[in-house]
Enzyme design. Sequence first.
Site, PDB file in Angstrom:
ATOM      1  N   VAL A  25       5.923   7.487 -12.609  1.00  0.00           N
ATOM      2  CA  VAL A  25       6.065   6.069 -12.936  1.00  0.00           C
ATOM      3  C   VAL A  25       7.130   5.859 -14.013  1.00  0.00           C
ATOM      4  O   VAL A  25       7.997   5.000 -13.889  1.00  0.00           O
ATOM      5  CB  VAL A  25       4.717   5.459 -13.362  1.00  0.00           C
ATOM      6  CG1 VAL A  25       4.890   3.989 -13.728  1.00  0.00           C
ATOM      7  CG2 VAL A  25       3.685   5.597 -12.246  1.00  0.00           C
ATOM      8  N   GLU A 141      -0.029  -5.250 -15.541  1.00  0.00           N
ATOM      9  CA  GLU A 141       0.063  -5.566 -14.106  1.00  0.00           C
ATOM     10  C   GLU A 141      -0.022  -4.304 -13.254  1.00  0.00           C
ATOM     11  O   GLU A 141      -0.651  -4.309 -12.185  1.00  0.00           O
ATOM     12  CB  GLU A 141       1.383  -6.306 -13.816  1.00  0.00           C
ATOM     13  CG  GLU A 141       1.563  -6.759 -12.392  1.00  0.00           C
ATOM     14  CD  GLU A 141       0.477  -7.734 -11.955  1.00  0.00           C
ATOM     15  OE1 GLU A 141       0.483  -8.884 -12.414  1.00  0.00           O
ATOM     16  OE2 GLU A 141      -0.393  -7.336 -11.150  1.00  0.00           O
ATOM     17  N   GLY A 146      -1.016  -1.541  -7.936  1.00  0.00           N
ATOM     18  CA  GLY A 146       0.420  -1.229  -7.903  1.00  0.00           C
ATOM     19  C   GLY A 146       1.331  -2.427  -7.771  1.00  0.00           C
ATOM     20  O   GLY A 146       1.420  -3.250  -8.678  1.00  0.00           O
ATOM     21  N   ILE A 148       1.170  -5.076  -5.960  1.00  0.00           N
ATOM     22  CA  ILE A 148       0.568  -6.394  -5.721  1.00  0.00           C
ATOM     23  C   ILE A 148       0.394  -7.097  -7.061  1.00  0.00           C
ATOM     24  O   ILE A 148      -0.225  -6.538  -7.958  1.00  0.00           O
ATOM     25  CB  ILE A 148      -0.814  -6.261  -5.050  1.00  0.00           C
ATOM     26  CG1 ILE A 148      -0.703  -5.482  -3.734  1.00  0.00           C
ATOM     27  CG2 ILE A 148      -1.446  -7.630  -4.819  1.00  0.00           C
ATOM     28  CD1 ILE A 148      -2.057  -5.167  -3.098  1.00  0.00           C
ATOM     29  N   GLY A 199       0.566  14.729  -0.598  1.00  0.00           N
ATOM     30  CA  GLY A 199       0.760  14.066  -1.884  1.00  0.00           C
ATOM     31  C   GLY A 199       0.044  12.719  -1.983  1.00  0.00           C
ATOM     32  O   GLY A 199       0.269  11.962  -2.918  1.00  0.00           O
ATOM     33  N   GLU A 202      -4.740  13.784  -5.166  1.00  0.00           N
ATOM     34  CA  GLU A 202      -4.525  14.723  -6.268  1.00  0.00           C
ATOM     35  C   GLU A 202      -5.217  16.056  -5.972  1.00  0.00           C
ATOM     36  O   GLU A 202      -6.142  16.126  -5.156  1.00  0.00           O
ATOM     37  CB  GLU A 202      -5.164  14.155  -7.554  1.00  0.00           C
ATOM     38  CG  GLU A 202      -4.711  12.780  -7.946  1.00  0.00           C
ATOM     39  CD  GLU A 202      -3.376  12.788  -8.689  1.00  0.00           C
ATOM     40  OE1 GLU A 202      -2.980  13.861  -9.177  1.00  0.00           O
ATOM     41  OE2 GLU A 202      -2.735  11.727  -8.748  1.00  0.00           O
ATOM     42  N   ASP A 213     -11.613   5.411  -9.885  1.00  0.00           N
ATOM     43  CA  ASP A 213     -10.365   4.666  -9.985  1.00  0.00           C
ATOM     44  C   ASP A 213     -10.558   3.218  -9.499  1.00  0.00           C
ATOM     45  O   ASP A 213     -10.115   2.273 -10.148  1.00  0.00           O
ATOM     46  CB  ASP A 213      -9.299   5.388  -9.144  1.00  0.00           C
ATOM     47  CG  ASP A 213      -7.983   4.649  -9.121  1.00  0.00           C
ATOM     48  OD1 ASP A 213      -7.259   4.713 -10.123  1.00  0.00           O
ATOM     49  OD2 ASP A 213      -7.685   3.985  -8.108  1.00  0.00           O
ATOM     50  N   LYS A 217     -10.258  -0.430 -11.784  1.00  0.00           N
ATOM     51  CA  LYS A 217      -9.484  -1.613 -11.382  1.00  0.00           C
ATOM     52  C   LYS A 217     -10.401  -2.817 -11.205  1.00  0.00           C
ATOM     53  O   LYS A 217     -10.066  -3.938 -11.585  1.00  0.00           O
ATOM     54  CB  LYS A 217      -8.715  -1.306 -10.105  1.00  0.00           C
ATOM     55  CG  LYS A 217      -7.653  -0.226 -10.312  1.00  0.00           C
ATOM     56  CD  LYS A 217      -7.196   0.347  -8.988  1.00  0.00           C
ATOM     57  CE  LYS A 217      -6.117   1.410  -9.176  1.00  0.00           C
ATOM     58  NZ  LYS A 217      -5.862   2.124  -7.909  1.00  0.00           N
ATOM     59  N   GLY A 314       2.406   4.615  -6.117  1.00  0.00           N
ATOM     60  CA  GLY A 314       3.730   5.156  -5.809  1.00  0.00           C
ATOM     61  C   GLY A 314       4.749   4.682  -6.816  1.00  0.00           C
ATOM     62  O   GLY A 314       4.561   3.680  -7.500  1.00  0.00           O
TER      63      GLY A 314
END
Lengths: 446, 446
Positions: A25, A141, A146, A148, A199, A202, A213, A217, A314
């Site tokens: 990132v 954000e 990601g 969106i 990929g 993980e 995760d 969120k 990504g």
Amino acid sequence: MTSKPSPTPAPKPPLRIGIAGLGTVGAGVMKLLRENAALIRARAGRELVVTAVSARDRTRDRGVDLTGVAWCDTPEELATHPDVDVVAELIGGAEGAARLTVTRALENRRPVVTANKALIAIHGAELACTAQAADVPLMFEAAVAGGIPAIKTVREGLAADRILKIGGILNGTCNYILSVMHETGRDFAEILADAQKLGYAEADPSTDVDGIDTAHKLAILAGLAFGRPVVFASVYIEGIRRIGALDLQFARKMGYRIKLLGIARQHENGIEARVHPCLVPQDASIAQVNGVFNAVVAEGAFVGRLMLEGRGAGEGPTATAVCADLIDIARGAAIPVWGCDADSLTQAVALPAKSFVGEYYLRLNVEDRPGVIADITAVLRDNGVSLRSMLQHADAHETRPDGTHAVPLVLLTHKTNEAAMQHALHHIAELAAVLDEPALIRIDAG
Amino acid sequence: MTSKPSPTPAPKPPLRIGIAGLGTVGAGVMKLLRENAALIRARAGRELVVTAVSARDRTRDRGVDLTGVAWCDTPEELATHPDVDVVAELIGGAEGAARLTVTRALENRRPVVTANKALIAIHGAELACTAQAADVPLMFEAAVAGGIPAIKTVREGLAADRILKIGGILNGTCNYILSVMHETGRDFAEILADAQKLGYAEADPSTDVDGIDTAHKLAILAGLAFGRPVVFASVYIEGIRRIGALDLQFARKMGYRIKLLGIARQHENGIEARVHPCLVPQDASIAQVNGVFNAVVAEGAFVGRLMLEGRGAGEGPTATAVCADLIDIARGAAIPVWGCDADSLTQAVALPAKSFVGEYYLRLNVEDRPGVIADITAVLRDNGVSLRSMLQHADAHETRPDGTHAVPLVLLTHKTNEAAMQHALHHIAELAAVLDEPALIRIDAG
């Protein structure tokens, strides 16, 4: 008065960015800022330049040129560097370097942009106070879904509406695995192994496949939607490891797909916040969201239902979100962290799972002999759980080493409450004719 | 330094709103501001109160209490009223009272919020200069796709990315009509009449069904996405009146749905902006957007593809969008009208239709005799148009009064350019065996 060109104002000085963490990132943010520099300058009204970075390993090649960029040996040094106006924290993790960087930067009155869902989900209430005390923005954000613009949509786009429900498909790894399970009929473990090679997952997949995760969120979205950070430990979390190929087969036959959803609702007595696999009707729009795509669903009293679909992770999508926050800061935007005054915030403890109400899918492996179904349905009846439909899968008939004939049996219930369902499940699992551990999946339209 | 509560700042004075136009949207905004007053105050950091209104008819009951609200006899009076900080223009129409209200308000240094797509699409470049000269915001979230935060997404959420494509299903009336045609097999005219009875279509439906409303919204989205307002008159526009029940039948058989799409793309040589019916693959996510729902699709170089789905019209969704803009203004947001400096703006003339490239669906009614298909395919070959597939609909075979046997024939082409396709079409229509006017529909994945 007629319209005339405004007098040219003095150009604003560049916004000087310090990036903590140069993984996918962090490197993506540097690439995006450089590749789209002209366009970003036009939209932000000033230049955005990276002036300092910090990362664990100074020698690694990240595909970005660091000439002229100050190297800080610690995130703390970066957070207080004199040439840094705003800090982008792209380290990750709820504690350690990430938390320290964000806290130090805010205390030093530097705006912070972060992609760190765990940090905001767990320490967001405290960080909001720090940010407000320093009177600087804390933006995230990129922490949810990601590319969106989910945070912006909830915090600004729906700011006038009373939000009734928020959630969706928030983890691309799980959605990819479930999509491939649906398409191929193959098992979870095999597809996870493939996803790791590609990929999409993980090496240690537990944060993703165990639903953590998604829960991070969801807690953030719920906090924004309902104006109160949700105590993360109170979110109900169940992952996708126990979803079998057989469940996807049954779901398909009965007109459903299986998705890992985060769902939060505002009730009169509190906030419901839960993450678990769901059967969703195959013609629901969320059922069409496949592969690594995410979808955020919001329902407001005035606006009705909204769904936002896009890439949830990504380099490109996440960097786009981080840089959108940086542009907002460059433009002078100042939205409170949770969309309202931080001093008045009290954290919300989510309602316990036993208070959930919904429909259920129950898959059992039972002995194939008369009377079994009568025993099972009696337990359901005694617990006030009303049956909607039942399906046996004759093809999956199996003779066990001890000579028992076993057959899978699926029951769908009408709306019932979770406490009753769990009570019934407990008793059903104890019946002699029920051979393996039952699988219980909730049904929701997403 | 440790985090501490900030000293309580002096409360900000209320934001005083003047509403021009008290139709469905104007009344909806008043209801929403009152019903969610506490929540909006918390999120905006100050109170939002309607202090003045203007409308044509003072006596009409609109279901909102106007006690204590100043009544202005003209929109101009409202735009300059001493108790008004911000003007919400909800009159509609590109000229007359709406244009005057917005211009006067901006000239008097009052921020403006409008739901007026025609005004922004046609006069947006000029109004941006007026707003910038006065240094006040001009906001129009409600002008595009109702409750979907499309403007915010493009102007802020994707501000860091180079947008390659923007568009979608932007008119609920057309989407409703096409959805019902698909479901029932009935004809356009019948369903339009029903939609008018249900209030989903206006008494004069031409703005909707002829694609003009979609084009207004597309021009606005394209202007934001590509940083230059698009000259409205240069947008290619084709509506849905000529879509027949037979086209929907053929489309279904070949794995497509038919949608009215707005599509804008950035090319090296200019901006493509077009509105027309499209065959979209039935498994594309945009094909699942049915009824009165809208969907905005954006594609960015870094972010990939995004789709936002929700209600595109109606009191609640539109009022939510208007009030989100008001809250942004109350919070002090100041984004340039087209996302960048207005003085540097030049309007873009969209590329001509003959430069479009795409696949085509061509439906002909032909005489059922040997040699006809050879004649048609020869014309296509001579124009360099390559055929992908062909379908005859034997059930729709018809004997005409003059004894001719007629049969519908559908051809799908590979990618070709519009100039070649139109040239071929012209010659095909002149063949003696081609009995009625051909129907040409473009194919696009949305």
